[in-house]
Structure formats: structure tokens, C-alpha cells
Enzyme design. Sequence first.
Site, PDB file in Angstrom:
ATOM      1  N   HIS A  36      73.694  -2.169 -64.364  1.00 27.23           N
ATOM      2  CA  HIS A  36      73.250  -2.557 -65.713  1.00 27.23           C
ATOM      3  C   HIS A  36      74.439  -2.697 -66.662  1.00 27.23           C
ATOM      4  CE1 HIS A  36      68.937  -2.481 -64.957  1.00 27.23           C
ATOM      5  NE2 HIS A  36      69.184  -1.452 -64.170  1.00 27.23           N
ATOM      6  N   ASP A  38      76.534  -5.605 -66.048  1.00 28.72           N
ATOM      7  CA  ASP A  38      76.956  -7.027 -66.044  1.00 28.72           C
ATOM      8  C   ASP A  38      76.518  -7.759 -67.310  1.00 28.72           C
ATOM      9  OD1 ASP A  38      74.266  -7.161 -65.178  1.00 28.72           O
ATOM     10  OD2 ASP A  38      74.666  -8.532 -63.503  1.00 28.72           O
ATOM     11  N   SER A 119      67.970 -11.386 -52.322  1.00 33.74           N
ATOM     12  CA  SER A 119      67.642 -12.565 -51.518  1.00 33.74           C
ATOM     13  C   SER A 119      67.624 -13.811 -52.416  1.00 33.74           C
ATOM     14  CB  SER A 119      66.292 -12.385 -50.823  1.00 33.74           C
ATOM     15  OG  SER A 119      65.307 -12.046 -51.765  1.00 33.74           O
ATOM     16  N   SER A 120      67.266 -13.642 -53.688  1.00 37.02           N
ATOM     17  CA  SER A 120      67.202 -14.820 -54.560  1.00 37.02           C
ATOM     18  C   SER A 120      68.597 -15.384 -54.832  1.00 37.02           C
ATOM     19  CB  SER A 120      66.475 -14.512 -55.866  1.00 37.02           C
ATOM     20  OG  SER A 120      67.026 -13.385 -56.478  1.00 37.02           O
ATOM     21  N   ASP A 164      74.892 -10.688 -58.970  1.00 40.82           N
ATOM     22  CA  ASP A 164      74.388 -11.019 -57.639  1.00 40.82           C
ATOM     23  C   ASP A 164      74.951 -12.357 -57.145  1.00 40.82           C
ATOM     24  OD1 ASP A 164      72.953  -8.777 -58.302  1.00 40.82           O
ATOM     25  OD2 ASP A 164      71.082  -9.848 -58.701  1.00 40.82           O
TER      26      ASP A 164
HETATM   27  C1  GLA Z   1      69.725  -6.974 -61.010  1.00 33.33           C
HETATM   28  C2  GLA Z   1      70.318  -8.168 -61.742  1.00 33.33           C
HETATM   29  C3  GLA Z   1      71.822  -7.987 -61.904  1.00 33.33           C
HETATM   30  C4  GLA Z   1      72.144  -6.628 -62.545  1.00 33.33           C
HETATM   31  C5  GLA Z   1      71.405  -5.513 -61.818  1.00 33.33           C
HETATM   32  C6  GLA Z   1      71.589  -4.181 -62.492  1.00 33.33           C
HETATM   33  O1  GLA Z   1      70.202  -6.916 -59.709  1.00 33.33           O
HETATM   34  O2  GLA Z   1      70.069  -9.354 -61.019  1.00 33.33           O
HETATM   35  O3  GLA Z   1      72.348  -9.036 -62.656  1.00 33.33           O
HETATM   36  O4  GLA Z   1      71.846  -6.641 -63.902  1.00 33.33           O
HETATM   37  O5  GLA Z   1      70.026  -5.781 -61.715  1.00 33.33           O
HETATM   38  O6  GLA Z   1      72.903  -3.759 -62.380  1.00 33.33           O
END
Ligand code: GLA
Length: 376
Positions: A36, A38, A119-120, A164
Site C-alpha cells: 500500500h 505504490d 493474474s490480471s 503489479d
Molecule cells: C494491489 C494493487 C497494487 C498495490 C497492492 C498493495 O495488489 O494492485 O497496486 O497497491 O494492492 O500494496
Amino acid sequence: MRETEQKAVKAYTEKFGGAPELVASAPGRINLIGEHTDYNGGFVLPCAIDRRIAVAVGTGEGGLYSADFDETREPGERDDSWADYPRGVAWAMGEKGHETGSFRAAFTGDVPLGSGLSSSAAIEAATALALDALLGLGMSRKDLAVLCQRAENDYVGVASGIMDQYASLLCEAGAALLVDCRSLEAKSVPLDLAAADLALVVCDTRVERGLADTGYNDRRSTCESAASTLGLEELREATEEDLKRLSGEELKRARHVISENARVLEAVEALNDNDFDHFGRLMYASHASLRDDYEVSTPELDTFVETARQHGATGARLTGAGFGGCAIALLPKAQSDRVKRACKRSFADADFEDPAFYEFLPATGAELTRSPSVQV
Ligand code: GLA
């Protein structure tokens, strides 16, 4: 070619006739530390897992075919299915002035769906790499990651950060990826678990999490309001001193973000020094902060982390957004079966779903093969 890529090529050939022009594949990810952060312009340290989604692509009509669901979807309108991810990537390319024209694609993969292993992002990254090559655009990996995030945010409608997509496109085998989510600079950090006789165990709690869930969006907006209370653009710039000016949820969320950013940088130093004990302590501290300050853990995630700790894990924490999904433990390889058994028992005692386990070595990011053919 990998088995998944072979399968995508075979599916394409059977579905559309003729060989595809390209095949690309991209991995899911786990995040080692930096949760949390990014979307607050902070630091993250994910690594790619050796589970991938592959797409075989060629020009022409025929639609989007999923070999795993055995269904074809038209490239056109959003329909809240898996096809929205490749559609979103094509849309985002169009928004950048690169019309994709008609293309057809066959997908297959082995990234567990809906459990927080991205996966997305994997399907977006594979599609983006393939379309970039098909259209001869020559975009950089970083630009493709930003484009994939755009697809996810503005087409699919999920307000995720950049982690991600960056992990899926930029990770290298045997390494984690330190990303500065403000400057978007990224750097590989060697992570040779085998040499240290360590394993990375992933526990899928089987509690489905949806990112579109209000929890994620709530956390994001509290962070934004905390930053604006402090007169800052992003919480990345906040200091411990600033916390004195916050209260309630803004205080708790900001305290997590500030301490987590510091932990990521400390964790990178620990890895550079091969100090896995230090790294593990930071993982536990990250989990506690996500549980107590960010409030995104669940009883299942906490149970896994505590069971891992009791059985000698070097470190453990939830990974990804939280609210269910997966947790990870770093532990001596010889301990991994014991921890998995103990965790299964604790889950059964608490009447939780039976968890699933995976073990991963940091894998390579998205890859492209031109003129692929099915090898027999
Ligand atoms: C999900 C979001 C990421 C990030 C995480 C928490 O995976 O896709 O961008 O914010 O939650 O770190």
C-alpha cells in the site's frame, strides 16, 4: 518455449488455423515488502513468480480465445469478463494513438485467479508485450507497464497502483525489483534463496478478495486526505514529525505508509548484506503495521503469520492488497513442510477454508518469442 507458451500457440493454431506471429508470456507476482505504498508514491519490492499467462497473437479477425475457459469473446465492448484486460490494453494503446486494428489472440495460463497473485497484471503485460511487437511500436517495458496500469484503472475500472504491472514486465530471475513509484525508476536486487537454503512459501487463504472492494479504495482516499491535511502532494513526502498533525484513521494509515517505506529501503540493504534474519524481522514488522495501522489483514492471514513464526520462519507477512488473498513466509527450506502442515492444522482448528500452498523462486518477467511454432 515454456509449456504455457506452447499451449497458447497450440490453442491459437487449433482455434484460428495457421501459426501465430508471436507468443508472449508474463508472470504473476508476490510482494516481498512495501504494501500500500505504490499509490502513495513510495517504494515496493516485489518479485515475479514462476506462474505465467501466455498469449499467442496474430493479425486478423477471430476474437479473443481463452483455452482455460474454452470461450471466445469479441474484441469490442467491456463485459466484466477476463477479456476486459486484453481489451483494456488495446484501448490504452489506441488512447496513445496506436490503433491496434484487428488482431486475434489465444490465452492460457497457470497463475491462480482471484487470490492476489496478480493474474490480471500478467494478462495485461503479456498482451501489451505481444501487441507492441505485432504493431512494431518499440515501447519500453516501463511505458508498457504504465499503459497496462491505465488499462486497469480507466478501462477495467480498478484503482490499482503501478506495482503489479511493473513486477510482471520488469522483474528478473533470481532477483526482487525495487521500484520507486514516484520516479518510476526500478532496480533489480539479487535474491538467491537457493544459495541461502531458504524457501518462499505462499499461503493462499482461499478467502477471495476483490480489489474493487471498497476497502482498497477507502484506504487510498484516506491516504489522499492525510496528504492534503499535511499540505503534501503524496504521503511519500511525509515524515514522522508530520504524524503529530494527524489523528484518527489519517494518522494510522499515514503511520503505516511512512514506516513501510522506511522498511523497504532497510530490507534492500539487508538483502545486499545477505542478512536474511534482518529481512525477516522487517517482514514481521510490515505485517504488524498492515494489521494494526492499515487494518487490511484477516484472521486467516494473521493465523498463517503466527503459525509460521512459531515454527521458526525467518519472516512472514500478508502480500498484496490484503482483505484475504495470500501471505508469504521466508523460511529455512527444511522447515517448509512442517510449517505447511502446522498451518493446515491451525486453519482446520479455526474452521477456516483449507489453505493452498505454493513455493516459488524469483522468476523472470514478461518474455516474447517471434514466429513460434508448436514443438512436438
Ligand atoms: C494491489 C494493487 C497494487 C498495490 C497492492 C498493495 O495488489 O494492485 O497496486 O497497491 O494492492 O500494496
